[in-house]
Scaffold this active site. Structure first.
Site, short mmCIF file in Angstrom:
data_model
loop_
_atom_site.label_atom_id
_atom_site.label_comp_id
_atom_site.label_asym_id
_atom_site.label_seq_id
_atom_site.Cartn_x
_atom_site.Cartn_y
_atom_site.Cartn_z
N ASP A 1 0.81 -1.22 0.00
CA ASP A 1 0.00 0.00 0.00
C ASP A 1 0.84 1.26 0.00
OD1 ASP A 1 0.85 -0.55 2.57
OD2 ASP A 1 -0.97 0.18 3.53
N ILE B 1 2.95 -9.54 1.43
CA ILE B 1 2.48 -10.74 2.11
C ILE B 1 1.31 -10.43 3.02
CG2 ILE B 1 4.75 -11.85 2.01
CD1 ILE B 1 5.11 -11.24 4.97
N ASP B 2 1.04 -9.13 3.26
CA ASP B 2 -0.09 -8.75 4.12
C ASP B 2 -1.44 -8.96 3.46
OD1 ASP B 2 1.84 -8.01 5.89
OD2 ASP B 2 1.45 -5.85 5.81
N MET C 1 3.38 -11.07 10.83
CA MET C 1 3.29 -9.79 10.16
C MET C 1 1.87 -9.47 9.71
SD MET C 1 6.65 -9.13 7.84
CE MET C 1 8.02 -8.21 8.51
N GLY C 2 1.61 -8.21 9.53
CA GLY C 2 0.30 -7.72 9.10
C GLY C 2 0.03 -6.41 9.82
N ARG D 1 9.10 -13.46 3.86
CA ARG D 1 9.16 -12.62 2.65
C ARG D 1 10.27 -13.04 1.70
NH1 ARG D 1 8.83 -6.43 4.56
NH2 ARG D 1 11.05 -6.81 4.89
#
Length: 341
Positions: free
Chosen positions: A29, A56-57, A101-102, A226
Site C-alpha cells: 500500500d 504478504i499482508d 506480520m500484518g 518474505r
C-alpha cells in the site's frame, strides 16, 4: 516521497532527467500510494505509471477472490513453522505465542492459523472497539489457555497479528514501548517490530499463570516469510501480472494497478482505489462477517459466549484455574464483549 510536495517533485524531476517513459512500481500500500502521488504530478502523456500488488499482508483492494502476490508463499511457509511449533508445544508442554506480520490487516496471521490448525488467533479486525488495551489481548489468550487446561491440555499455539498494536490506546502503546512515544517509519507507521508484542504478552501471562505450571514462549515470524522461493501459485501469478503490466504500458494505460479478475489480467484505475481524503490506496481488511472467518473461529479454542453461559464448563475452567466460577467470571467474563462472535 509523500512527505512533502517538494519531495514528490524531486522524484518527478529525476525521472524526467533520466527520460523515463515507463515507471513500474512493485509493492504494497505504501508503494502504491507513493506511485499514485508521483503519477498525479505528471502531464498527460509525459510518463506512464503502473503498479503491481506485492505484499504478504494481502491488504490491497483487489477482487475479493484474489490475493496479492507473496501471500500464498508466506502463508505456506508460516504454516510449516507453526506446525513444527505445535509438535514442540506438545512434546515439551508449553504455549507458543507467535507474532505474525500484518500491519493493518490480519489476513496472514489468520491464514497461517487456519492452514496449520493453530489453537487460537487474534487479528485487529475482530475487536469491537476502535481502541483496545493491552489487557484485552492478555485476557483473551488467558481464557483460551484455561479452557484447554480444563480439558487436560497444558500446551498450545496462539498466533497474534502484529497489527493489533495499531489498534491500541495511547496508554497501551506507552506500556509496550517503555513509557515513550512509539517510533515510526518514513511513512509515519508505528514500527511494530520494536513493540515486542509477543514477548510483552508472554511476560504478563507467565505472571498470571505461573502457579499453574504453564510455560509460555514468544516467537516472532515475519521477515523470513518474505524471502522464500515462491510456491507454484505465486510463480504463475507473477508472470501473469508482469505480462499484464507491460501490456498495459503498450496500450497507453497509466495511473493503474494491475489485477487479475475473472481469469483475466487487467488494469484498474488508481482513482477507484484511493481514499479521496488521504490520497492513500485503501486497505483491504479481513471481513469478520464472512463465512470464511466464522469457519476459522469455530476451530479455535476460545471461550465463546455460549461457553460463558455454560455453568458446567465455567466450573471446569475455574477448577483448572484454581479459582471459583464467580472469580473467573469477574476477571475474564468481560472477554465475551471484546471481540465479534
Amino acid at each position: 516521497p509523500r512527505k512533502s510536495e517538494t519531495d514528490l517533485e524531486n522524484v518527478r524531476n529525476v525521472l524526467r532527467a533520466l527520460k523515463v517513459r515507463y515507471f513500474l512500481a512493485i509493492g504494497g500500500d505504501d508503494t502504491a500510494s507513493s506511485a499514485v502521488s508521483v503519477a498525479n504530478g505528471f502531464g498527460e502523456g509525459e510518463i506512464s505509471v503502473i503498479s503491481c500488488p506485492k505484499t504478504i499482508d494481502n491488504d490491497l483492494p483487489l477482487p475479493a477472490d484474489q490475493s496479492t502476490f507473496g501471500f500464498h508463499t508466506a502463508r505456506s511457509l508460516g504454516m510449516e513453522i507453526v506446525r513444527n511449533l505445535m509438535v514442540d508445544s506438545k512434546s515439551a508442554p508449553r504455549w507458543f505465542l507467535v507474532e505474525a506480520m500484518g500491519r493493518s490487516a490480519g489476513h496472514l496471521a489468520l491464514g497461517i492459523a487456519q492452514a496449520s490448525g493453530a489453537h487460537l488467533c487474534l487479528i485487529p479486525e475482530e475487536f469491537k472497539q476502535d481502541q483496545i488495551e493491552f489487557e484485552d489481548i492478555c485476557d483473551l489468550i488467558e481464557a483460551s489457555i484455561l479452557k484447554r487446561l480444563a480439558y487436560g491440555k497444558n500446551y498450545g499455539v496462539c498466533i497474534i497479528a502484529e497489527g493489533v498494536v495499531s489498534k491500541m490506546s495511547e496508554k497501551a502503546l506507552r506500556k509496550l514501548f517503555g513509557d515513550r512515544d512509539p517510533p515510526t517509519d518514513p511513512h509515519g507507521h508505528i514500527l511494530l517490530d520494536d513493540a515486542e508484542l509477543s514477548r510483552s504478552v508472554s511476560v504478563e501471562l507467565l505472571n498470571r499463570l505461573k502457579h499453574l505450571g504453564i510455560r509460555i514462549t514468544p516467537k516472532k515470524i515475519g521477515y523470513e516469510l518474505r524471502c522464500a522461493d515462491p510456491v507454484a501459485f505465486d510463480a504463475v501469478y507473477t508472470r501473469e501480472l508482469g505480462y499484464g503490466a507491460i501490456d498495459a504500458f503498450l496500450k497507453g494505460y497509466s495511473n493503474c494497478l494491475i489485477v487479475r479478475e475473472n481469469g483475466q489480467v487487467k488494469p484498474w484505475k488508481f482513482s477507484d482505489l484511493t481514499d479521496p481524503v488521504s490520497g492513500r490506496v485503501k486497505t483491504r481488511l479481513v471481513d469478520v462477517s464472512a463465512q470464511s472467518f466464522h469457519v476459522a473461529r469455530v476451530y479455535m479454542w476460545r471461550m465463546s459466549n455460549k461457553d460463558w453461559d455454560n455453568a458446567e464448563l465455567v466450573g471446569r475452567v475455574a477448577a483448572a484455574a484454581k479459582t471459583t466460577p464467580e472469580e473467573l467470571l469477574a476477571r475474564l467474563g468481560r472477554t465475551r464483549s471484546i471481540t465479534v462472535e
